[in-house]
Write an enzyme that holds these catalytic residues in place. Sequence first.
Site, PDB file in Angstrom:
ATOM      1  N   LYS A   1      -6.908   5.634  11.137  1.00  0.00           N
ATOM      2  CA  LYS A   1      -8.319   5.488  11.544  1.00  0.00           C
ATOM      3  C   LYS A   1      -8.355   5.380  13.066  1.00  0.00           C
ATOM      4  O   LYS A   1      -8.241   4.270  13.606  1.00  0.00           O
ATOM      5  CB  LYS A   1      -8.918   4.215  10.928  1.00  0.00           C
ATOM      6  CG  LYS A   1      -9.111   4.252   9.423  1.00  0.00           C
ATOM      7  CD  LYS A   1      -9.755   2.937   8.984  1.00  0.00           C
ATOM      8  CE  LYS A   1      -9.845   2.800   7.491  1.00  0.00           C
ATOM      9  NZ  LYS A   1     -10.167   1.419   7.074  1.00  0.00           N
TER      10      LYS A   1
ATOM     11  N   ASP B   1      -4.833   1.128  10.529  1.00  0.00           N
ATOM     12  CA  ASP B   1      -6.245   0.778  10.737  1.00  0.00           C
ATOM     13  C   ASP B   1      -6.358   0.122  12.121  1.00  0.00           C
ATOM     14  O   ASP B   1      -6.463   0.814  13.121  1.00  0.00           O
ATOM     15  CB  ASP B   1      -6.653  -0.150   9.581  1.00  0.00           C
ATOM     16  CG  ASP B   1      -8.068  -0.646   9.657  1.00  0.00           C
ATOM     17  OD1 ASP B   1      -8.925   0.068  10.187  1.00  0.00           O
ATOM     18  OD2 ASP B   1      -8.340  -1.761   9.181  1.00  0.00           O
TER      19      ASP B   1
ATOM     20  N   ARG C   1      -5.289   0.887  -6.891  1.00  0.00           N
ATOM     21  CA  ARG C   1      -4.055   1.479  -6.366  1.00  0.00           C
ATOM     22  C   ARG C   1      -3.603   2.695  -7.171  1.00  0.00           C
ATOM     23  O   ARG C   1      -2.955   3.591  -6.664  1.00  0.00           O
ATOM     24  CB  ARG C   1      -2.914   0.460  -6.380  1.00  0.00           C
ATOM     25  CG  ARG C   1      -3.070  -0.677  -5.400  1.00  0.00           C
ATOM     26  CD  ARG C   1      -1.746  -1.427  -5.249  1.00  0.00           C
ATOM     27  NE  ARG C   1      -1.904  -2.739  -4.666  1.00  0.00           N
ATOM     28  CZ  ARG C   1      -2.002  -2.990  -3.368  1.00  0.00           C
ATOM     29  NH1 ARG C   1      -1.992  -1.996  -2.503  1.00  0.00           N
ATOM     30  NH2 ARG C   1      -2.122  -4.214  -2.928  1.00  0.00           N
TER      31      ARG C   1
ATOM     32  N   ASP D   1      -5.637  -0.525  -2.175  1.00  0.00           N
ATOM     33  CA  ASP D   1      -6.400  -1.345  -3.128  1.00  0.00           C
ATOM     34  C   ASP D   1      -7.655  -1.958  -2.524  1.00  0.00           C
ATOM     35  O   ASP D   1      -7.808  -2.030  -1.299  1.00  0.00           O
ATOM     36  CB  ASP D   1      -5.524  -2.497  -3.620  1.00  0.00           C
ATOM     37  CG  ASP D   1      -5.364  -3.578  -2.551  1.00  0.00           C
ATOM     38  OD1 ASP D   1      -5.085  -3.224  -1.390  1.00  0.00           O
ATOM     39  OD2 ASP D   1      -5.557  -4.761  -2.861  1.00  0.00           O
TER      40      ASP D   1
ATOM     41  N   PHE E   1     -13.699   1.951   4.739  1.00  0.00           N
ATOM     42  CA  PHE E   1     -12.719   1.393   3.812  1.00  0.00           C
ATOM     43  C   PHE E   1     -12.410   2.407   2.706  1.00  0.00           C
ATOM     44  O   PHE E   1     -13.321   2.975   2.102  1.00  0.00           O
ATOM     45  CB  PHE E   1     -13.264   0.102   3.212  1.00  0.00           C
ATOM     46  CG  PHE E   1     -12.247  -0.663   2.436  1.00  0.00           C
ATOM     47  CD1 PHE E   1     -11.267  -1.405   3.082  1.00  0.00           C
ATOM     48  CD2 PHE E   1     -12.252  -0.649   1.046  1.00  0.00           C
ATOM     49  CE1 PHE E   1     -10.317  -2.113   2.363  1.00  0.00           C
ATOM     50  CE2 PHE E   1     -11.301  -1.352   0.316  1.00  0.00           C
ATOM     51  CZ  PHE E   1     -10.336  -2.085   0.981  1.00  0.00           C
ATOM     52  N   VAL E   2     -11.125   2.623   2.469  1.00  0.00           N
ATOM     53  CA  VAL E   2     -10.714   3.577   1.432  1.00  0.00           C
ATOM     54  C   VAL E   2      -9.810   2.906   0.403  1.00  0.00           C
ATOM     55  O   VAL E   2      -9.148   1.908   0.698  1.00  0.00           O
ATOM     56  CB  VAL E   2      -9.979   4.810   2.036  1.00  0.00           C
ATOM     57  CG1 VAL E   2     -10.935   5.688   2.819  1.00  0.00           C
ATOM     58  CG2 VAL E   2      -8.809   4.385   2.916  1.00  0.00           C
TER      59      VAL E   2
ATOM     60  N   GLU F   1       4.007   4.012   6.310  1.00  0.00           N
ATOM     61  CA  GLU F   1       2.777   3.217   6.151  1.00  0.00           C
ATOM     62  C   GLU F   1       1.779   4.015   5.328  1.00  0.00           C
ATOM     63  O   GLU F   1       1.750   5.255   5.409  1.00  0.00           O
ATOM     64  CB  GLU F   1       2.142   2.984   7.535  1.00  0.00           C
ATOM     65  CG  GLU F   1       2.363   1.611   8.131  1.00  0.00           C
ATOM     66  CD  GLU F   1       1.483   0.526   7.531  1.00  0.00           C
ATOM     67  OE1 GLU F   1       1.210   0.543   6.319  1.00  0.00           O
ATOM     68  OE2 GLU F   1       1.078  -0.363   8.284  1.00  0.00           O
ATOM     69  N   ASP F   2       0.950   3.336   4.561  1.00  0.00           N
ATOM     70  CA  ASP F   2      -0.150   4.015   3.886  1.00  0.00           C
ATOM     71  C   ASP F   2      -1.253   4.372   4.879  1.00  0.00           C
ATOM     72  O   ASP F   2      -1.740   5.487   4.930  1.00  0.00           O
ATOM     73  CB  ASP F   2      -0.714   3.144   2.746  1.00  0.00           C
ATOM     74  CG  ASP F   2      -1.024   1.711   3.175  1.00  0.00           C
ATOM     75  OD1 ASP F   2      -0.708   1.330   4.322  1.00  0.00           O
ATOM     76  OD2 ASP F   2      -1.592   0.964   2.354  1.00  0.00           O
TER      77      ASP F   2
ATOM     78  N   GLY G   1       0.771  -1.246   0.000  1.00  0.00           N
ATOM     79  CA  GLY G   1       0.000   0.000   0.000  1.00  0.00           C
ATOM     80  C   GLY G   1       0.797   1.289   0.000  1.00  0.00           C
ATOM     81  O   GLY G   1       0.358   2.288  -0.565  1.00  0.00           O
TER      82      GLY G   1
HETATM   83  P1  5GP Z   1      -3.591  -2.541  10.117  1.00  0.00           P
HETATM   84  O1  5GP Z   1      -2.592  -3.622  10.381  1.00  0.00           O
HETATM   85  O2  5GP Z   1      -3.264  -1.227  10.780  1.00  0.00           O
HETATM   86  O3  5GP Z   1      -4.993  -2.994  10.445  1.00  0.00           O
HETATM   87  O4  5GP Z   1      -3.657  -2.273   8.580  1.00  0.00           O
HETATM   88  C1  5GP Z   1      -2.528  -2.224   7.861  1.00  0.00           C
HETATM   89  C2  5GP Z   1      -2.748  -2.457   6.401  1.00  0.00           C
HETATM   90  O5  5GP Z   1      -4.057  -2.870   6.061  1.00  0.00           O
HETATM   91  C3  5GP Z   1      -2.529  -1.175   5.669  1.00  0.00           C
HETATM   92  O6  5GP Z   1      -1.170  -0.957   5.427  1.00  0.00           O
HETATM   93  C4  5GP Z   1      -3.348  -1.394   4.406  1.00  0.00           C
HETATM   94  O7  5GP Z   1      -2.579  -2.076   3.452  1.00  0.00           O
HETATM   95  C5  5GP Z   1      -4.497  -2.264   4.876  1.00  0.00           C
HETATM   96  N1  5GP Z   1      -5.687  -1.424   5.141  1.00  0.00           N
HETATM   97  C6  5GP Z   1      -6.146  -0.995   6.324  1.00  0.00           C
HETATM   98  N2  5GP Z   1      -7.243  -0.213   6.179  1.00  0.00           N
HETATM   99  C7  5GP Z   1      -7.465  -0.148   4.853  1.00  0.00           C
HETATM  100  C8  5GP Z   1      -8.436   0.546   4.039  1.00  0.00           C
HETATM  101  O8  5GP Z   1      -9.350   1.264   4.502  1.00  0.00           O
HETATM  102  N3  5GP Z   1      -8.328   0.367   2.701  1.00  0.00           N
HETATM  103  C9  5GP Z   1      -7.365  -0.408   2.133  1.00  0.00           C
HETATM  104  N4  5GP Z   1      -7.367  -0.473   0.799  1.00  0.00           N
HETATM  105  N5  5GP Z   1      -6.430  -1.049   2.852  1.00  0.00           N
HETATM  106  C10 5GP Z   1      -6.481  -0.912   4.188  1.00  0.00           C
END
Ligand code: 5GP
Length: 181
Positions: free
Chosen positions: A135, A107, A169, A163, A156-157, A103-104, A49
Amino acid sequence: MKSVKLGEHKFQEYLSAEVIANKVAALGAKINNDYTSDDPPIVIALLNGAFIFAADLCRQFDFECQLQLLRVSSYKGMESTGKVKIDHDAEPDMNNRHIIIVEDIVDTGNTLAAYLPTLKTKGAKSVKVCTLLLKPEAVQHDLELAYVGFEIPNKFVIGYGLDYNGRGRNLGAIYSIMANK
Ligand code: 5GP
């Protein structure tokens, strides 16, 4: 308001390419204040991401930096699986270096909560995280995030590197999912 359709889901524009570019410039300026070319950080971008964000961000830097792309995964479709896979073989030598993890989106925070502790034994001088999106309502871990672009609702974005099952993407803006009617 611009919208896109991916499969059965519709997404509406949430952050325009221009708003994102301004934020990336502001984050780059902050990071430029914190580091120098005498002791530049290694930038580790978490794939997939963060590849577009990292590419834009590192071109804001005044210092010469080393950029490493590191594959981590925890998401399938629109859900975090909770299981984080990290490609440790691709990690650079971090000994006595400053590290910025890019990081993108944060979440649940599962990815960083799994990854950051593994850095403790690598001898880095400092480790900071830069995330474009956060978030706050979804985070389940106490994480120190030095640089945050936008705090966004728990929706969700896609776009700008993010993606939905491999699609979206390449969109220049960030789009947020719309309720299915
Ligand atoms: P986390 O481990 O913080 O839950 O999420 C990390 C990864 O999950 C992010 O780097 C991303 O790739 C994916 N992710 C989390 N939320 C979203 C979202 O809203 N949209 C998308 N496309 N990917 C997400």
